[in-house]
Design an enzyme around this catalytic site. Structure first.
Site, PDB file in Angstrom:
ATOM      1  N   SER A  80       0.878  -1.177   0.000  1.00 12.37           N
ATOM      2  CA  SER A  80       0.000   0.000   0.000  1.00 12.37           C
ATOM      3  C   SER A  80       0.913   1.224   0.000  1.00 12.37           C
ATOM      4  O   SER A  80       2.096   1.100   0.353  1.00 12.37           O
ATOM      5  CB  SER A  80      -0.846   0.001   1.291  1.00 12.37           C
ATOM      6  OG  SER A  80      -1.443   1.270   1.493  1.00 12.37           O
ATOM      7  N   TYR A 119      -1.911  -1.380  10.423  1.00 13.67           N
ATOM      8  CA  TYR A 119      -1.929  -1.468   8.955  1.00 13.67           C
ATOM      9  C   TYR A 119      -0.619  -0.930   8.366  1.00 13.67           C
ATOM     10  O   TYR A 119       0.017  -1.575   7.534  1.00 13.67           O
ATOM     11  CB  TYR A 119      -3.135  -0.681   8.429  1.00 13.67           C
ATOM     12  CG  TYR A 119      -3.420  -0.867   6.954  1.00 13.67           C
ATOM     13  CD1 TYR A 119      -4.153  -1.949   6.503  1.00 13.67           C
ATOM     14  CD2 TYR A 119      -2.973   0.059   6.013  1.00 13.67           C
ATOM     15  CE1 TYR A 119      -4.433  -2.115   5.148  1.00 13.67           C
ATOM     16  CE2 TYR A 119      -3.249  -0.100   4.663  1.00 13.67           C
ATOM     17  CZ  TYR A 119      -3.986  -1.187   4.229  1.00 13.67           C
ATOM     18  OH  TYR A 119      -4.249  -1.335   2.885  1.00 13.67           O
TER      19      TYR A 119
END
Ligand code: NAD
Length: 261
Positions: free
Chosen positions: A143, A156
Site C-alpha cells: 500500500s 496497517y
C-alpha cells in the site's frame, strides 16, 4: 513466454482488488486459485466467471489467512490439482481505523497475521516448487501506507512497511532462481475496505457520500480519483510478464500522486 496454462493463486480474491487480479490472470489463460470469505453462491459464480474469462480451470480454497496450517493445505491442494503454483498474489488484507490507544490488541494481531504473516507462510509454501522449476512470480499487495505513515492506522502501516521488507528479502534470496518478488502500493481504491472508511467518515463528520469522497481523497490523493482495481490488475500482469523479468524487490506505487507530496 505466454502466461497461458500457468497457475495463479490470489489470496483474498472474493472481493475488490483480489477479484480483479484473479480475473486479469484468467484472461491471460491461467488456471486460478481463489481464496477469501463469501457465501457458496458467490464463490460458485466467481469460479464460473473466471472460466468464462479464459481460465482453463479454477478452484476455491477457504483457507483462513490467520492459520498457517490452512495456508499450507491451500498450497498443497493447488499443487495437487494443477501440478504447480507459478504466480502468487499475496492480496488478502484488512484494515481497522483507530489511534494506538483505541486499537484493540486483537485487531493488531489480526491485521499483522493477515497482512504480513500470511504472505510469509504462502511464500514459504510455494518457493520449493518455484525453485525446482526455476520460474516464479510473487506479487505482494502492500500500500502507499507501506511507504508513508497515516494517523490511526498503526497496525496497517506497520504490516505494509513489513511486507515491503519481506518483498526485498524474497527477491534477494531468489535472485538467481528465475523468481521475482515485487510489491504494489495502491492509493485509495474503491473497494469494501475503503467504503467502510467512507461510511465512517460521513457519519462522524455529517457529510454526504460525495462530500466524504472529496474529503478522503482531498487529504491524500492529488488526482482526486480512486485507483481502479483493473489498473492494479494490469500492473500485476505486467509484473508477471517477461518484460518485467529483471524487476525484483521493488515497491511500485499506483497512487494518484499521494507519495509525490
Ligand atoms: P476487500 O475488503 O475488498 O477484500 C479483502 C479480501 O480479503 C476479501 O476477499 C476477504 O474475504 C479476504 N479476507 C479477509 N480476511 C481474510 C482471512 N482471514 N483469510 C482469507 N481471506 C481473507 O479489500 P481490498 O481493498 O480489495 O484490499 C486488497 C488488498 O489491497 C489488501 O491487502 C489491502 O490492504 C490492499 N490495499 C487496498 C487499498 C484500497 O484502497 N482498497 C489500498 C492499498 C492497499
Amino acid at each position: 513466454m505466454s502466461l497461458a496454462k500457468k497457475t495463479a493463486l490470489v489470496t483474498g480474491s472474493t472481493s475488490g482488488i483480489g477479484l480483479a487480479m484473479a480475473t486479469a490472470f484468467a484472461k491471460q489463460g491461467c488456471n486460478i486459485v481463489i481464496n477469501g470469505f463469501g457465501e457458496q453462491s458467490l464463490i460458485d459464480s466467481i469460479l464460473k466467471d473466471l472460466k468464462a474469462a479464459g481460465a482453463p480451470d479454477a478452484m476455491y480454497s477457504g483457507a483462513d489467512m490467520r492459520k498457517a496450517d490452512q495456508i499450507a493445505a491451500m498450497v498443497t491442494d493447488a499443487e495437487k490439482k494443477f501440478g504447480s503454483v507459478d504466480i502468487v498474489i499475496n492480496n488478502a488484507g484488512i484494515q481497522f481505523v483507530a489511534s494506538i490507544g483505541e486499537l484493540p490488541s486483537e485487531k493488531w494481531d489480526d491485521i499483522i497475521a493477515i497482512n504480513l504473516t500470511a504472505p510469509f507462510h504462502v511464500t514459504k509454501a510455494v518457493l520449493p516448487g518455484m525453485q525446482k522449476r526455476q520460474w516464479g512470480r510473487i506479487i505482494n499487495l502492500a500500500s502507499v501506507q507501506g511507504l508513508v505513515g497515516s494517523i490511526n492506522k498503526s497496525a496497517y502501516v506497520a504490516s505494509k512497511h513489513g511486507i515491503i521488507g519481506l518483498t526485498k528479502v524474497t527477491a534477494l534470496e531468489n535472485a538467481t532462481k528465475g523468481i521475482t518478488c515485487n510489491a504494489i502500493c495502491p492509493g485509495f481504491t474503491l473497494t469494501p475496505l475503503v467504503q467502510k472508511q467512507l461510511d465512517a467518515r460521513a457519519a462522524e463528520r455529517n457529510l454526504s457520500p460525495e462530500q466524504a469522497v472529496e474529503s478522503l481523497l482531498g487529504e491524500k490523493q492529488p488526482m482526486m480519483k480512486f485507483i481502479e482495481t483493473d489498473q492494479l490488475a494490469a500492473l500485476a500482469v505486467f509484473l508477471a510478464s517477461d518484460a518485467a523479468e529483471r524487476m525484483t524487490g521493488v515497491a511500485l506505487p499506483m497512487d494518484g500522486g499521494w507519495t509525490a507530496q
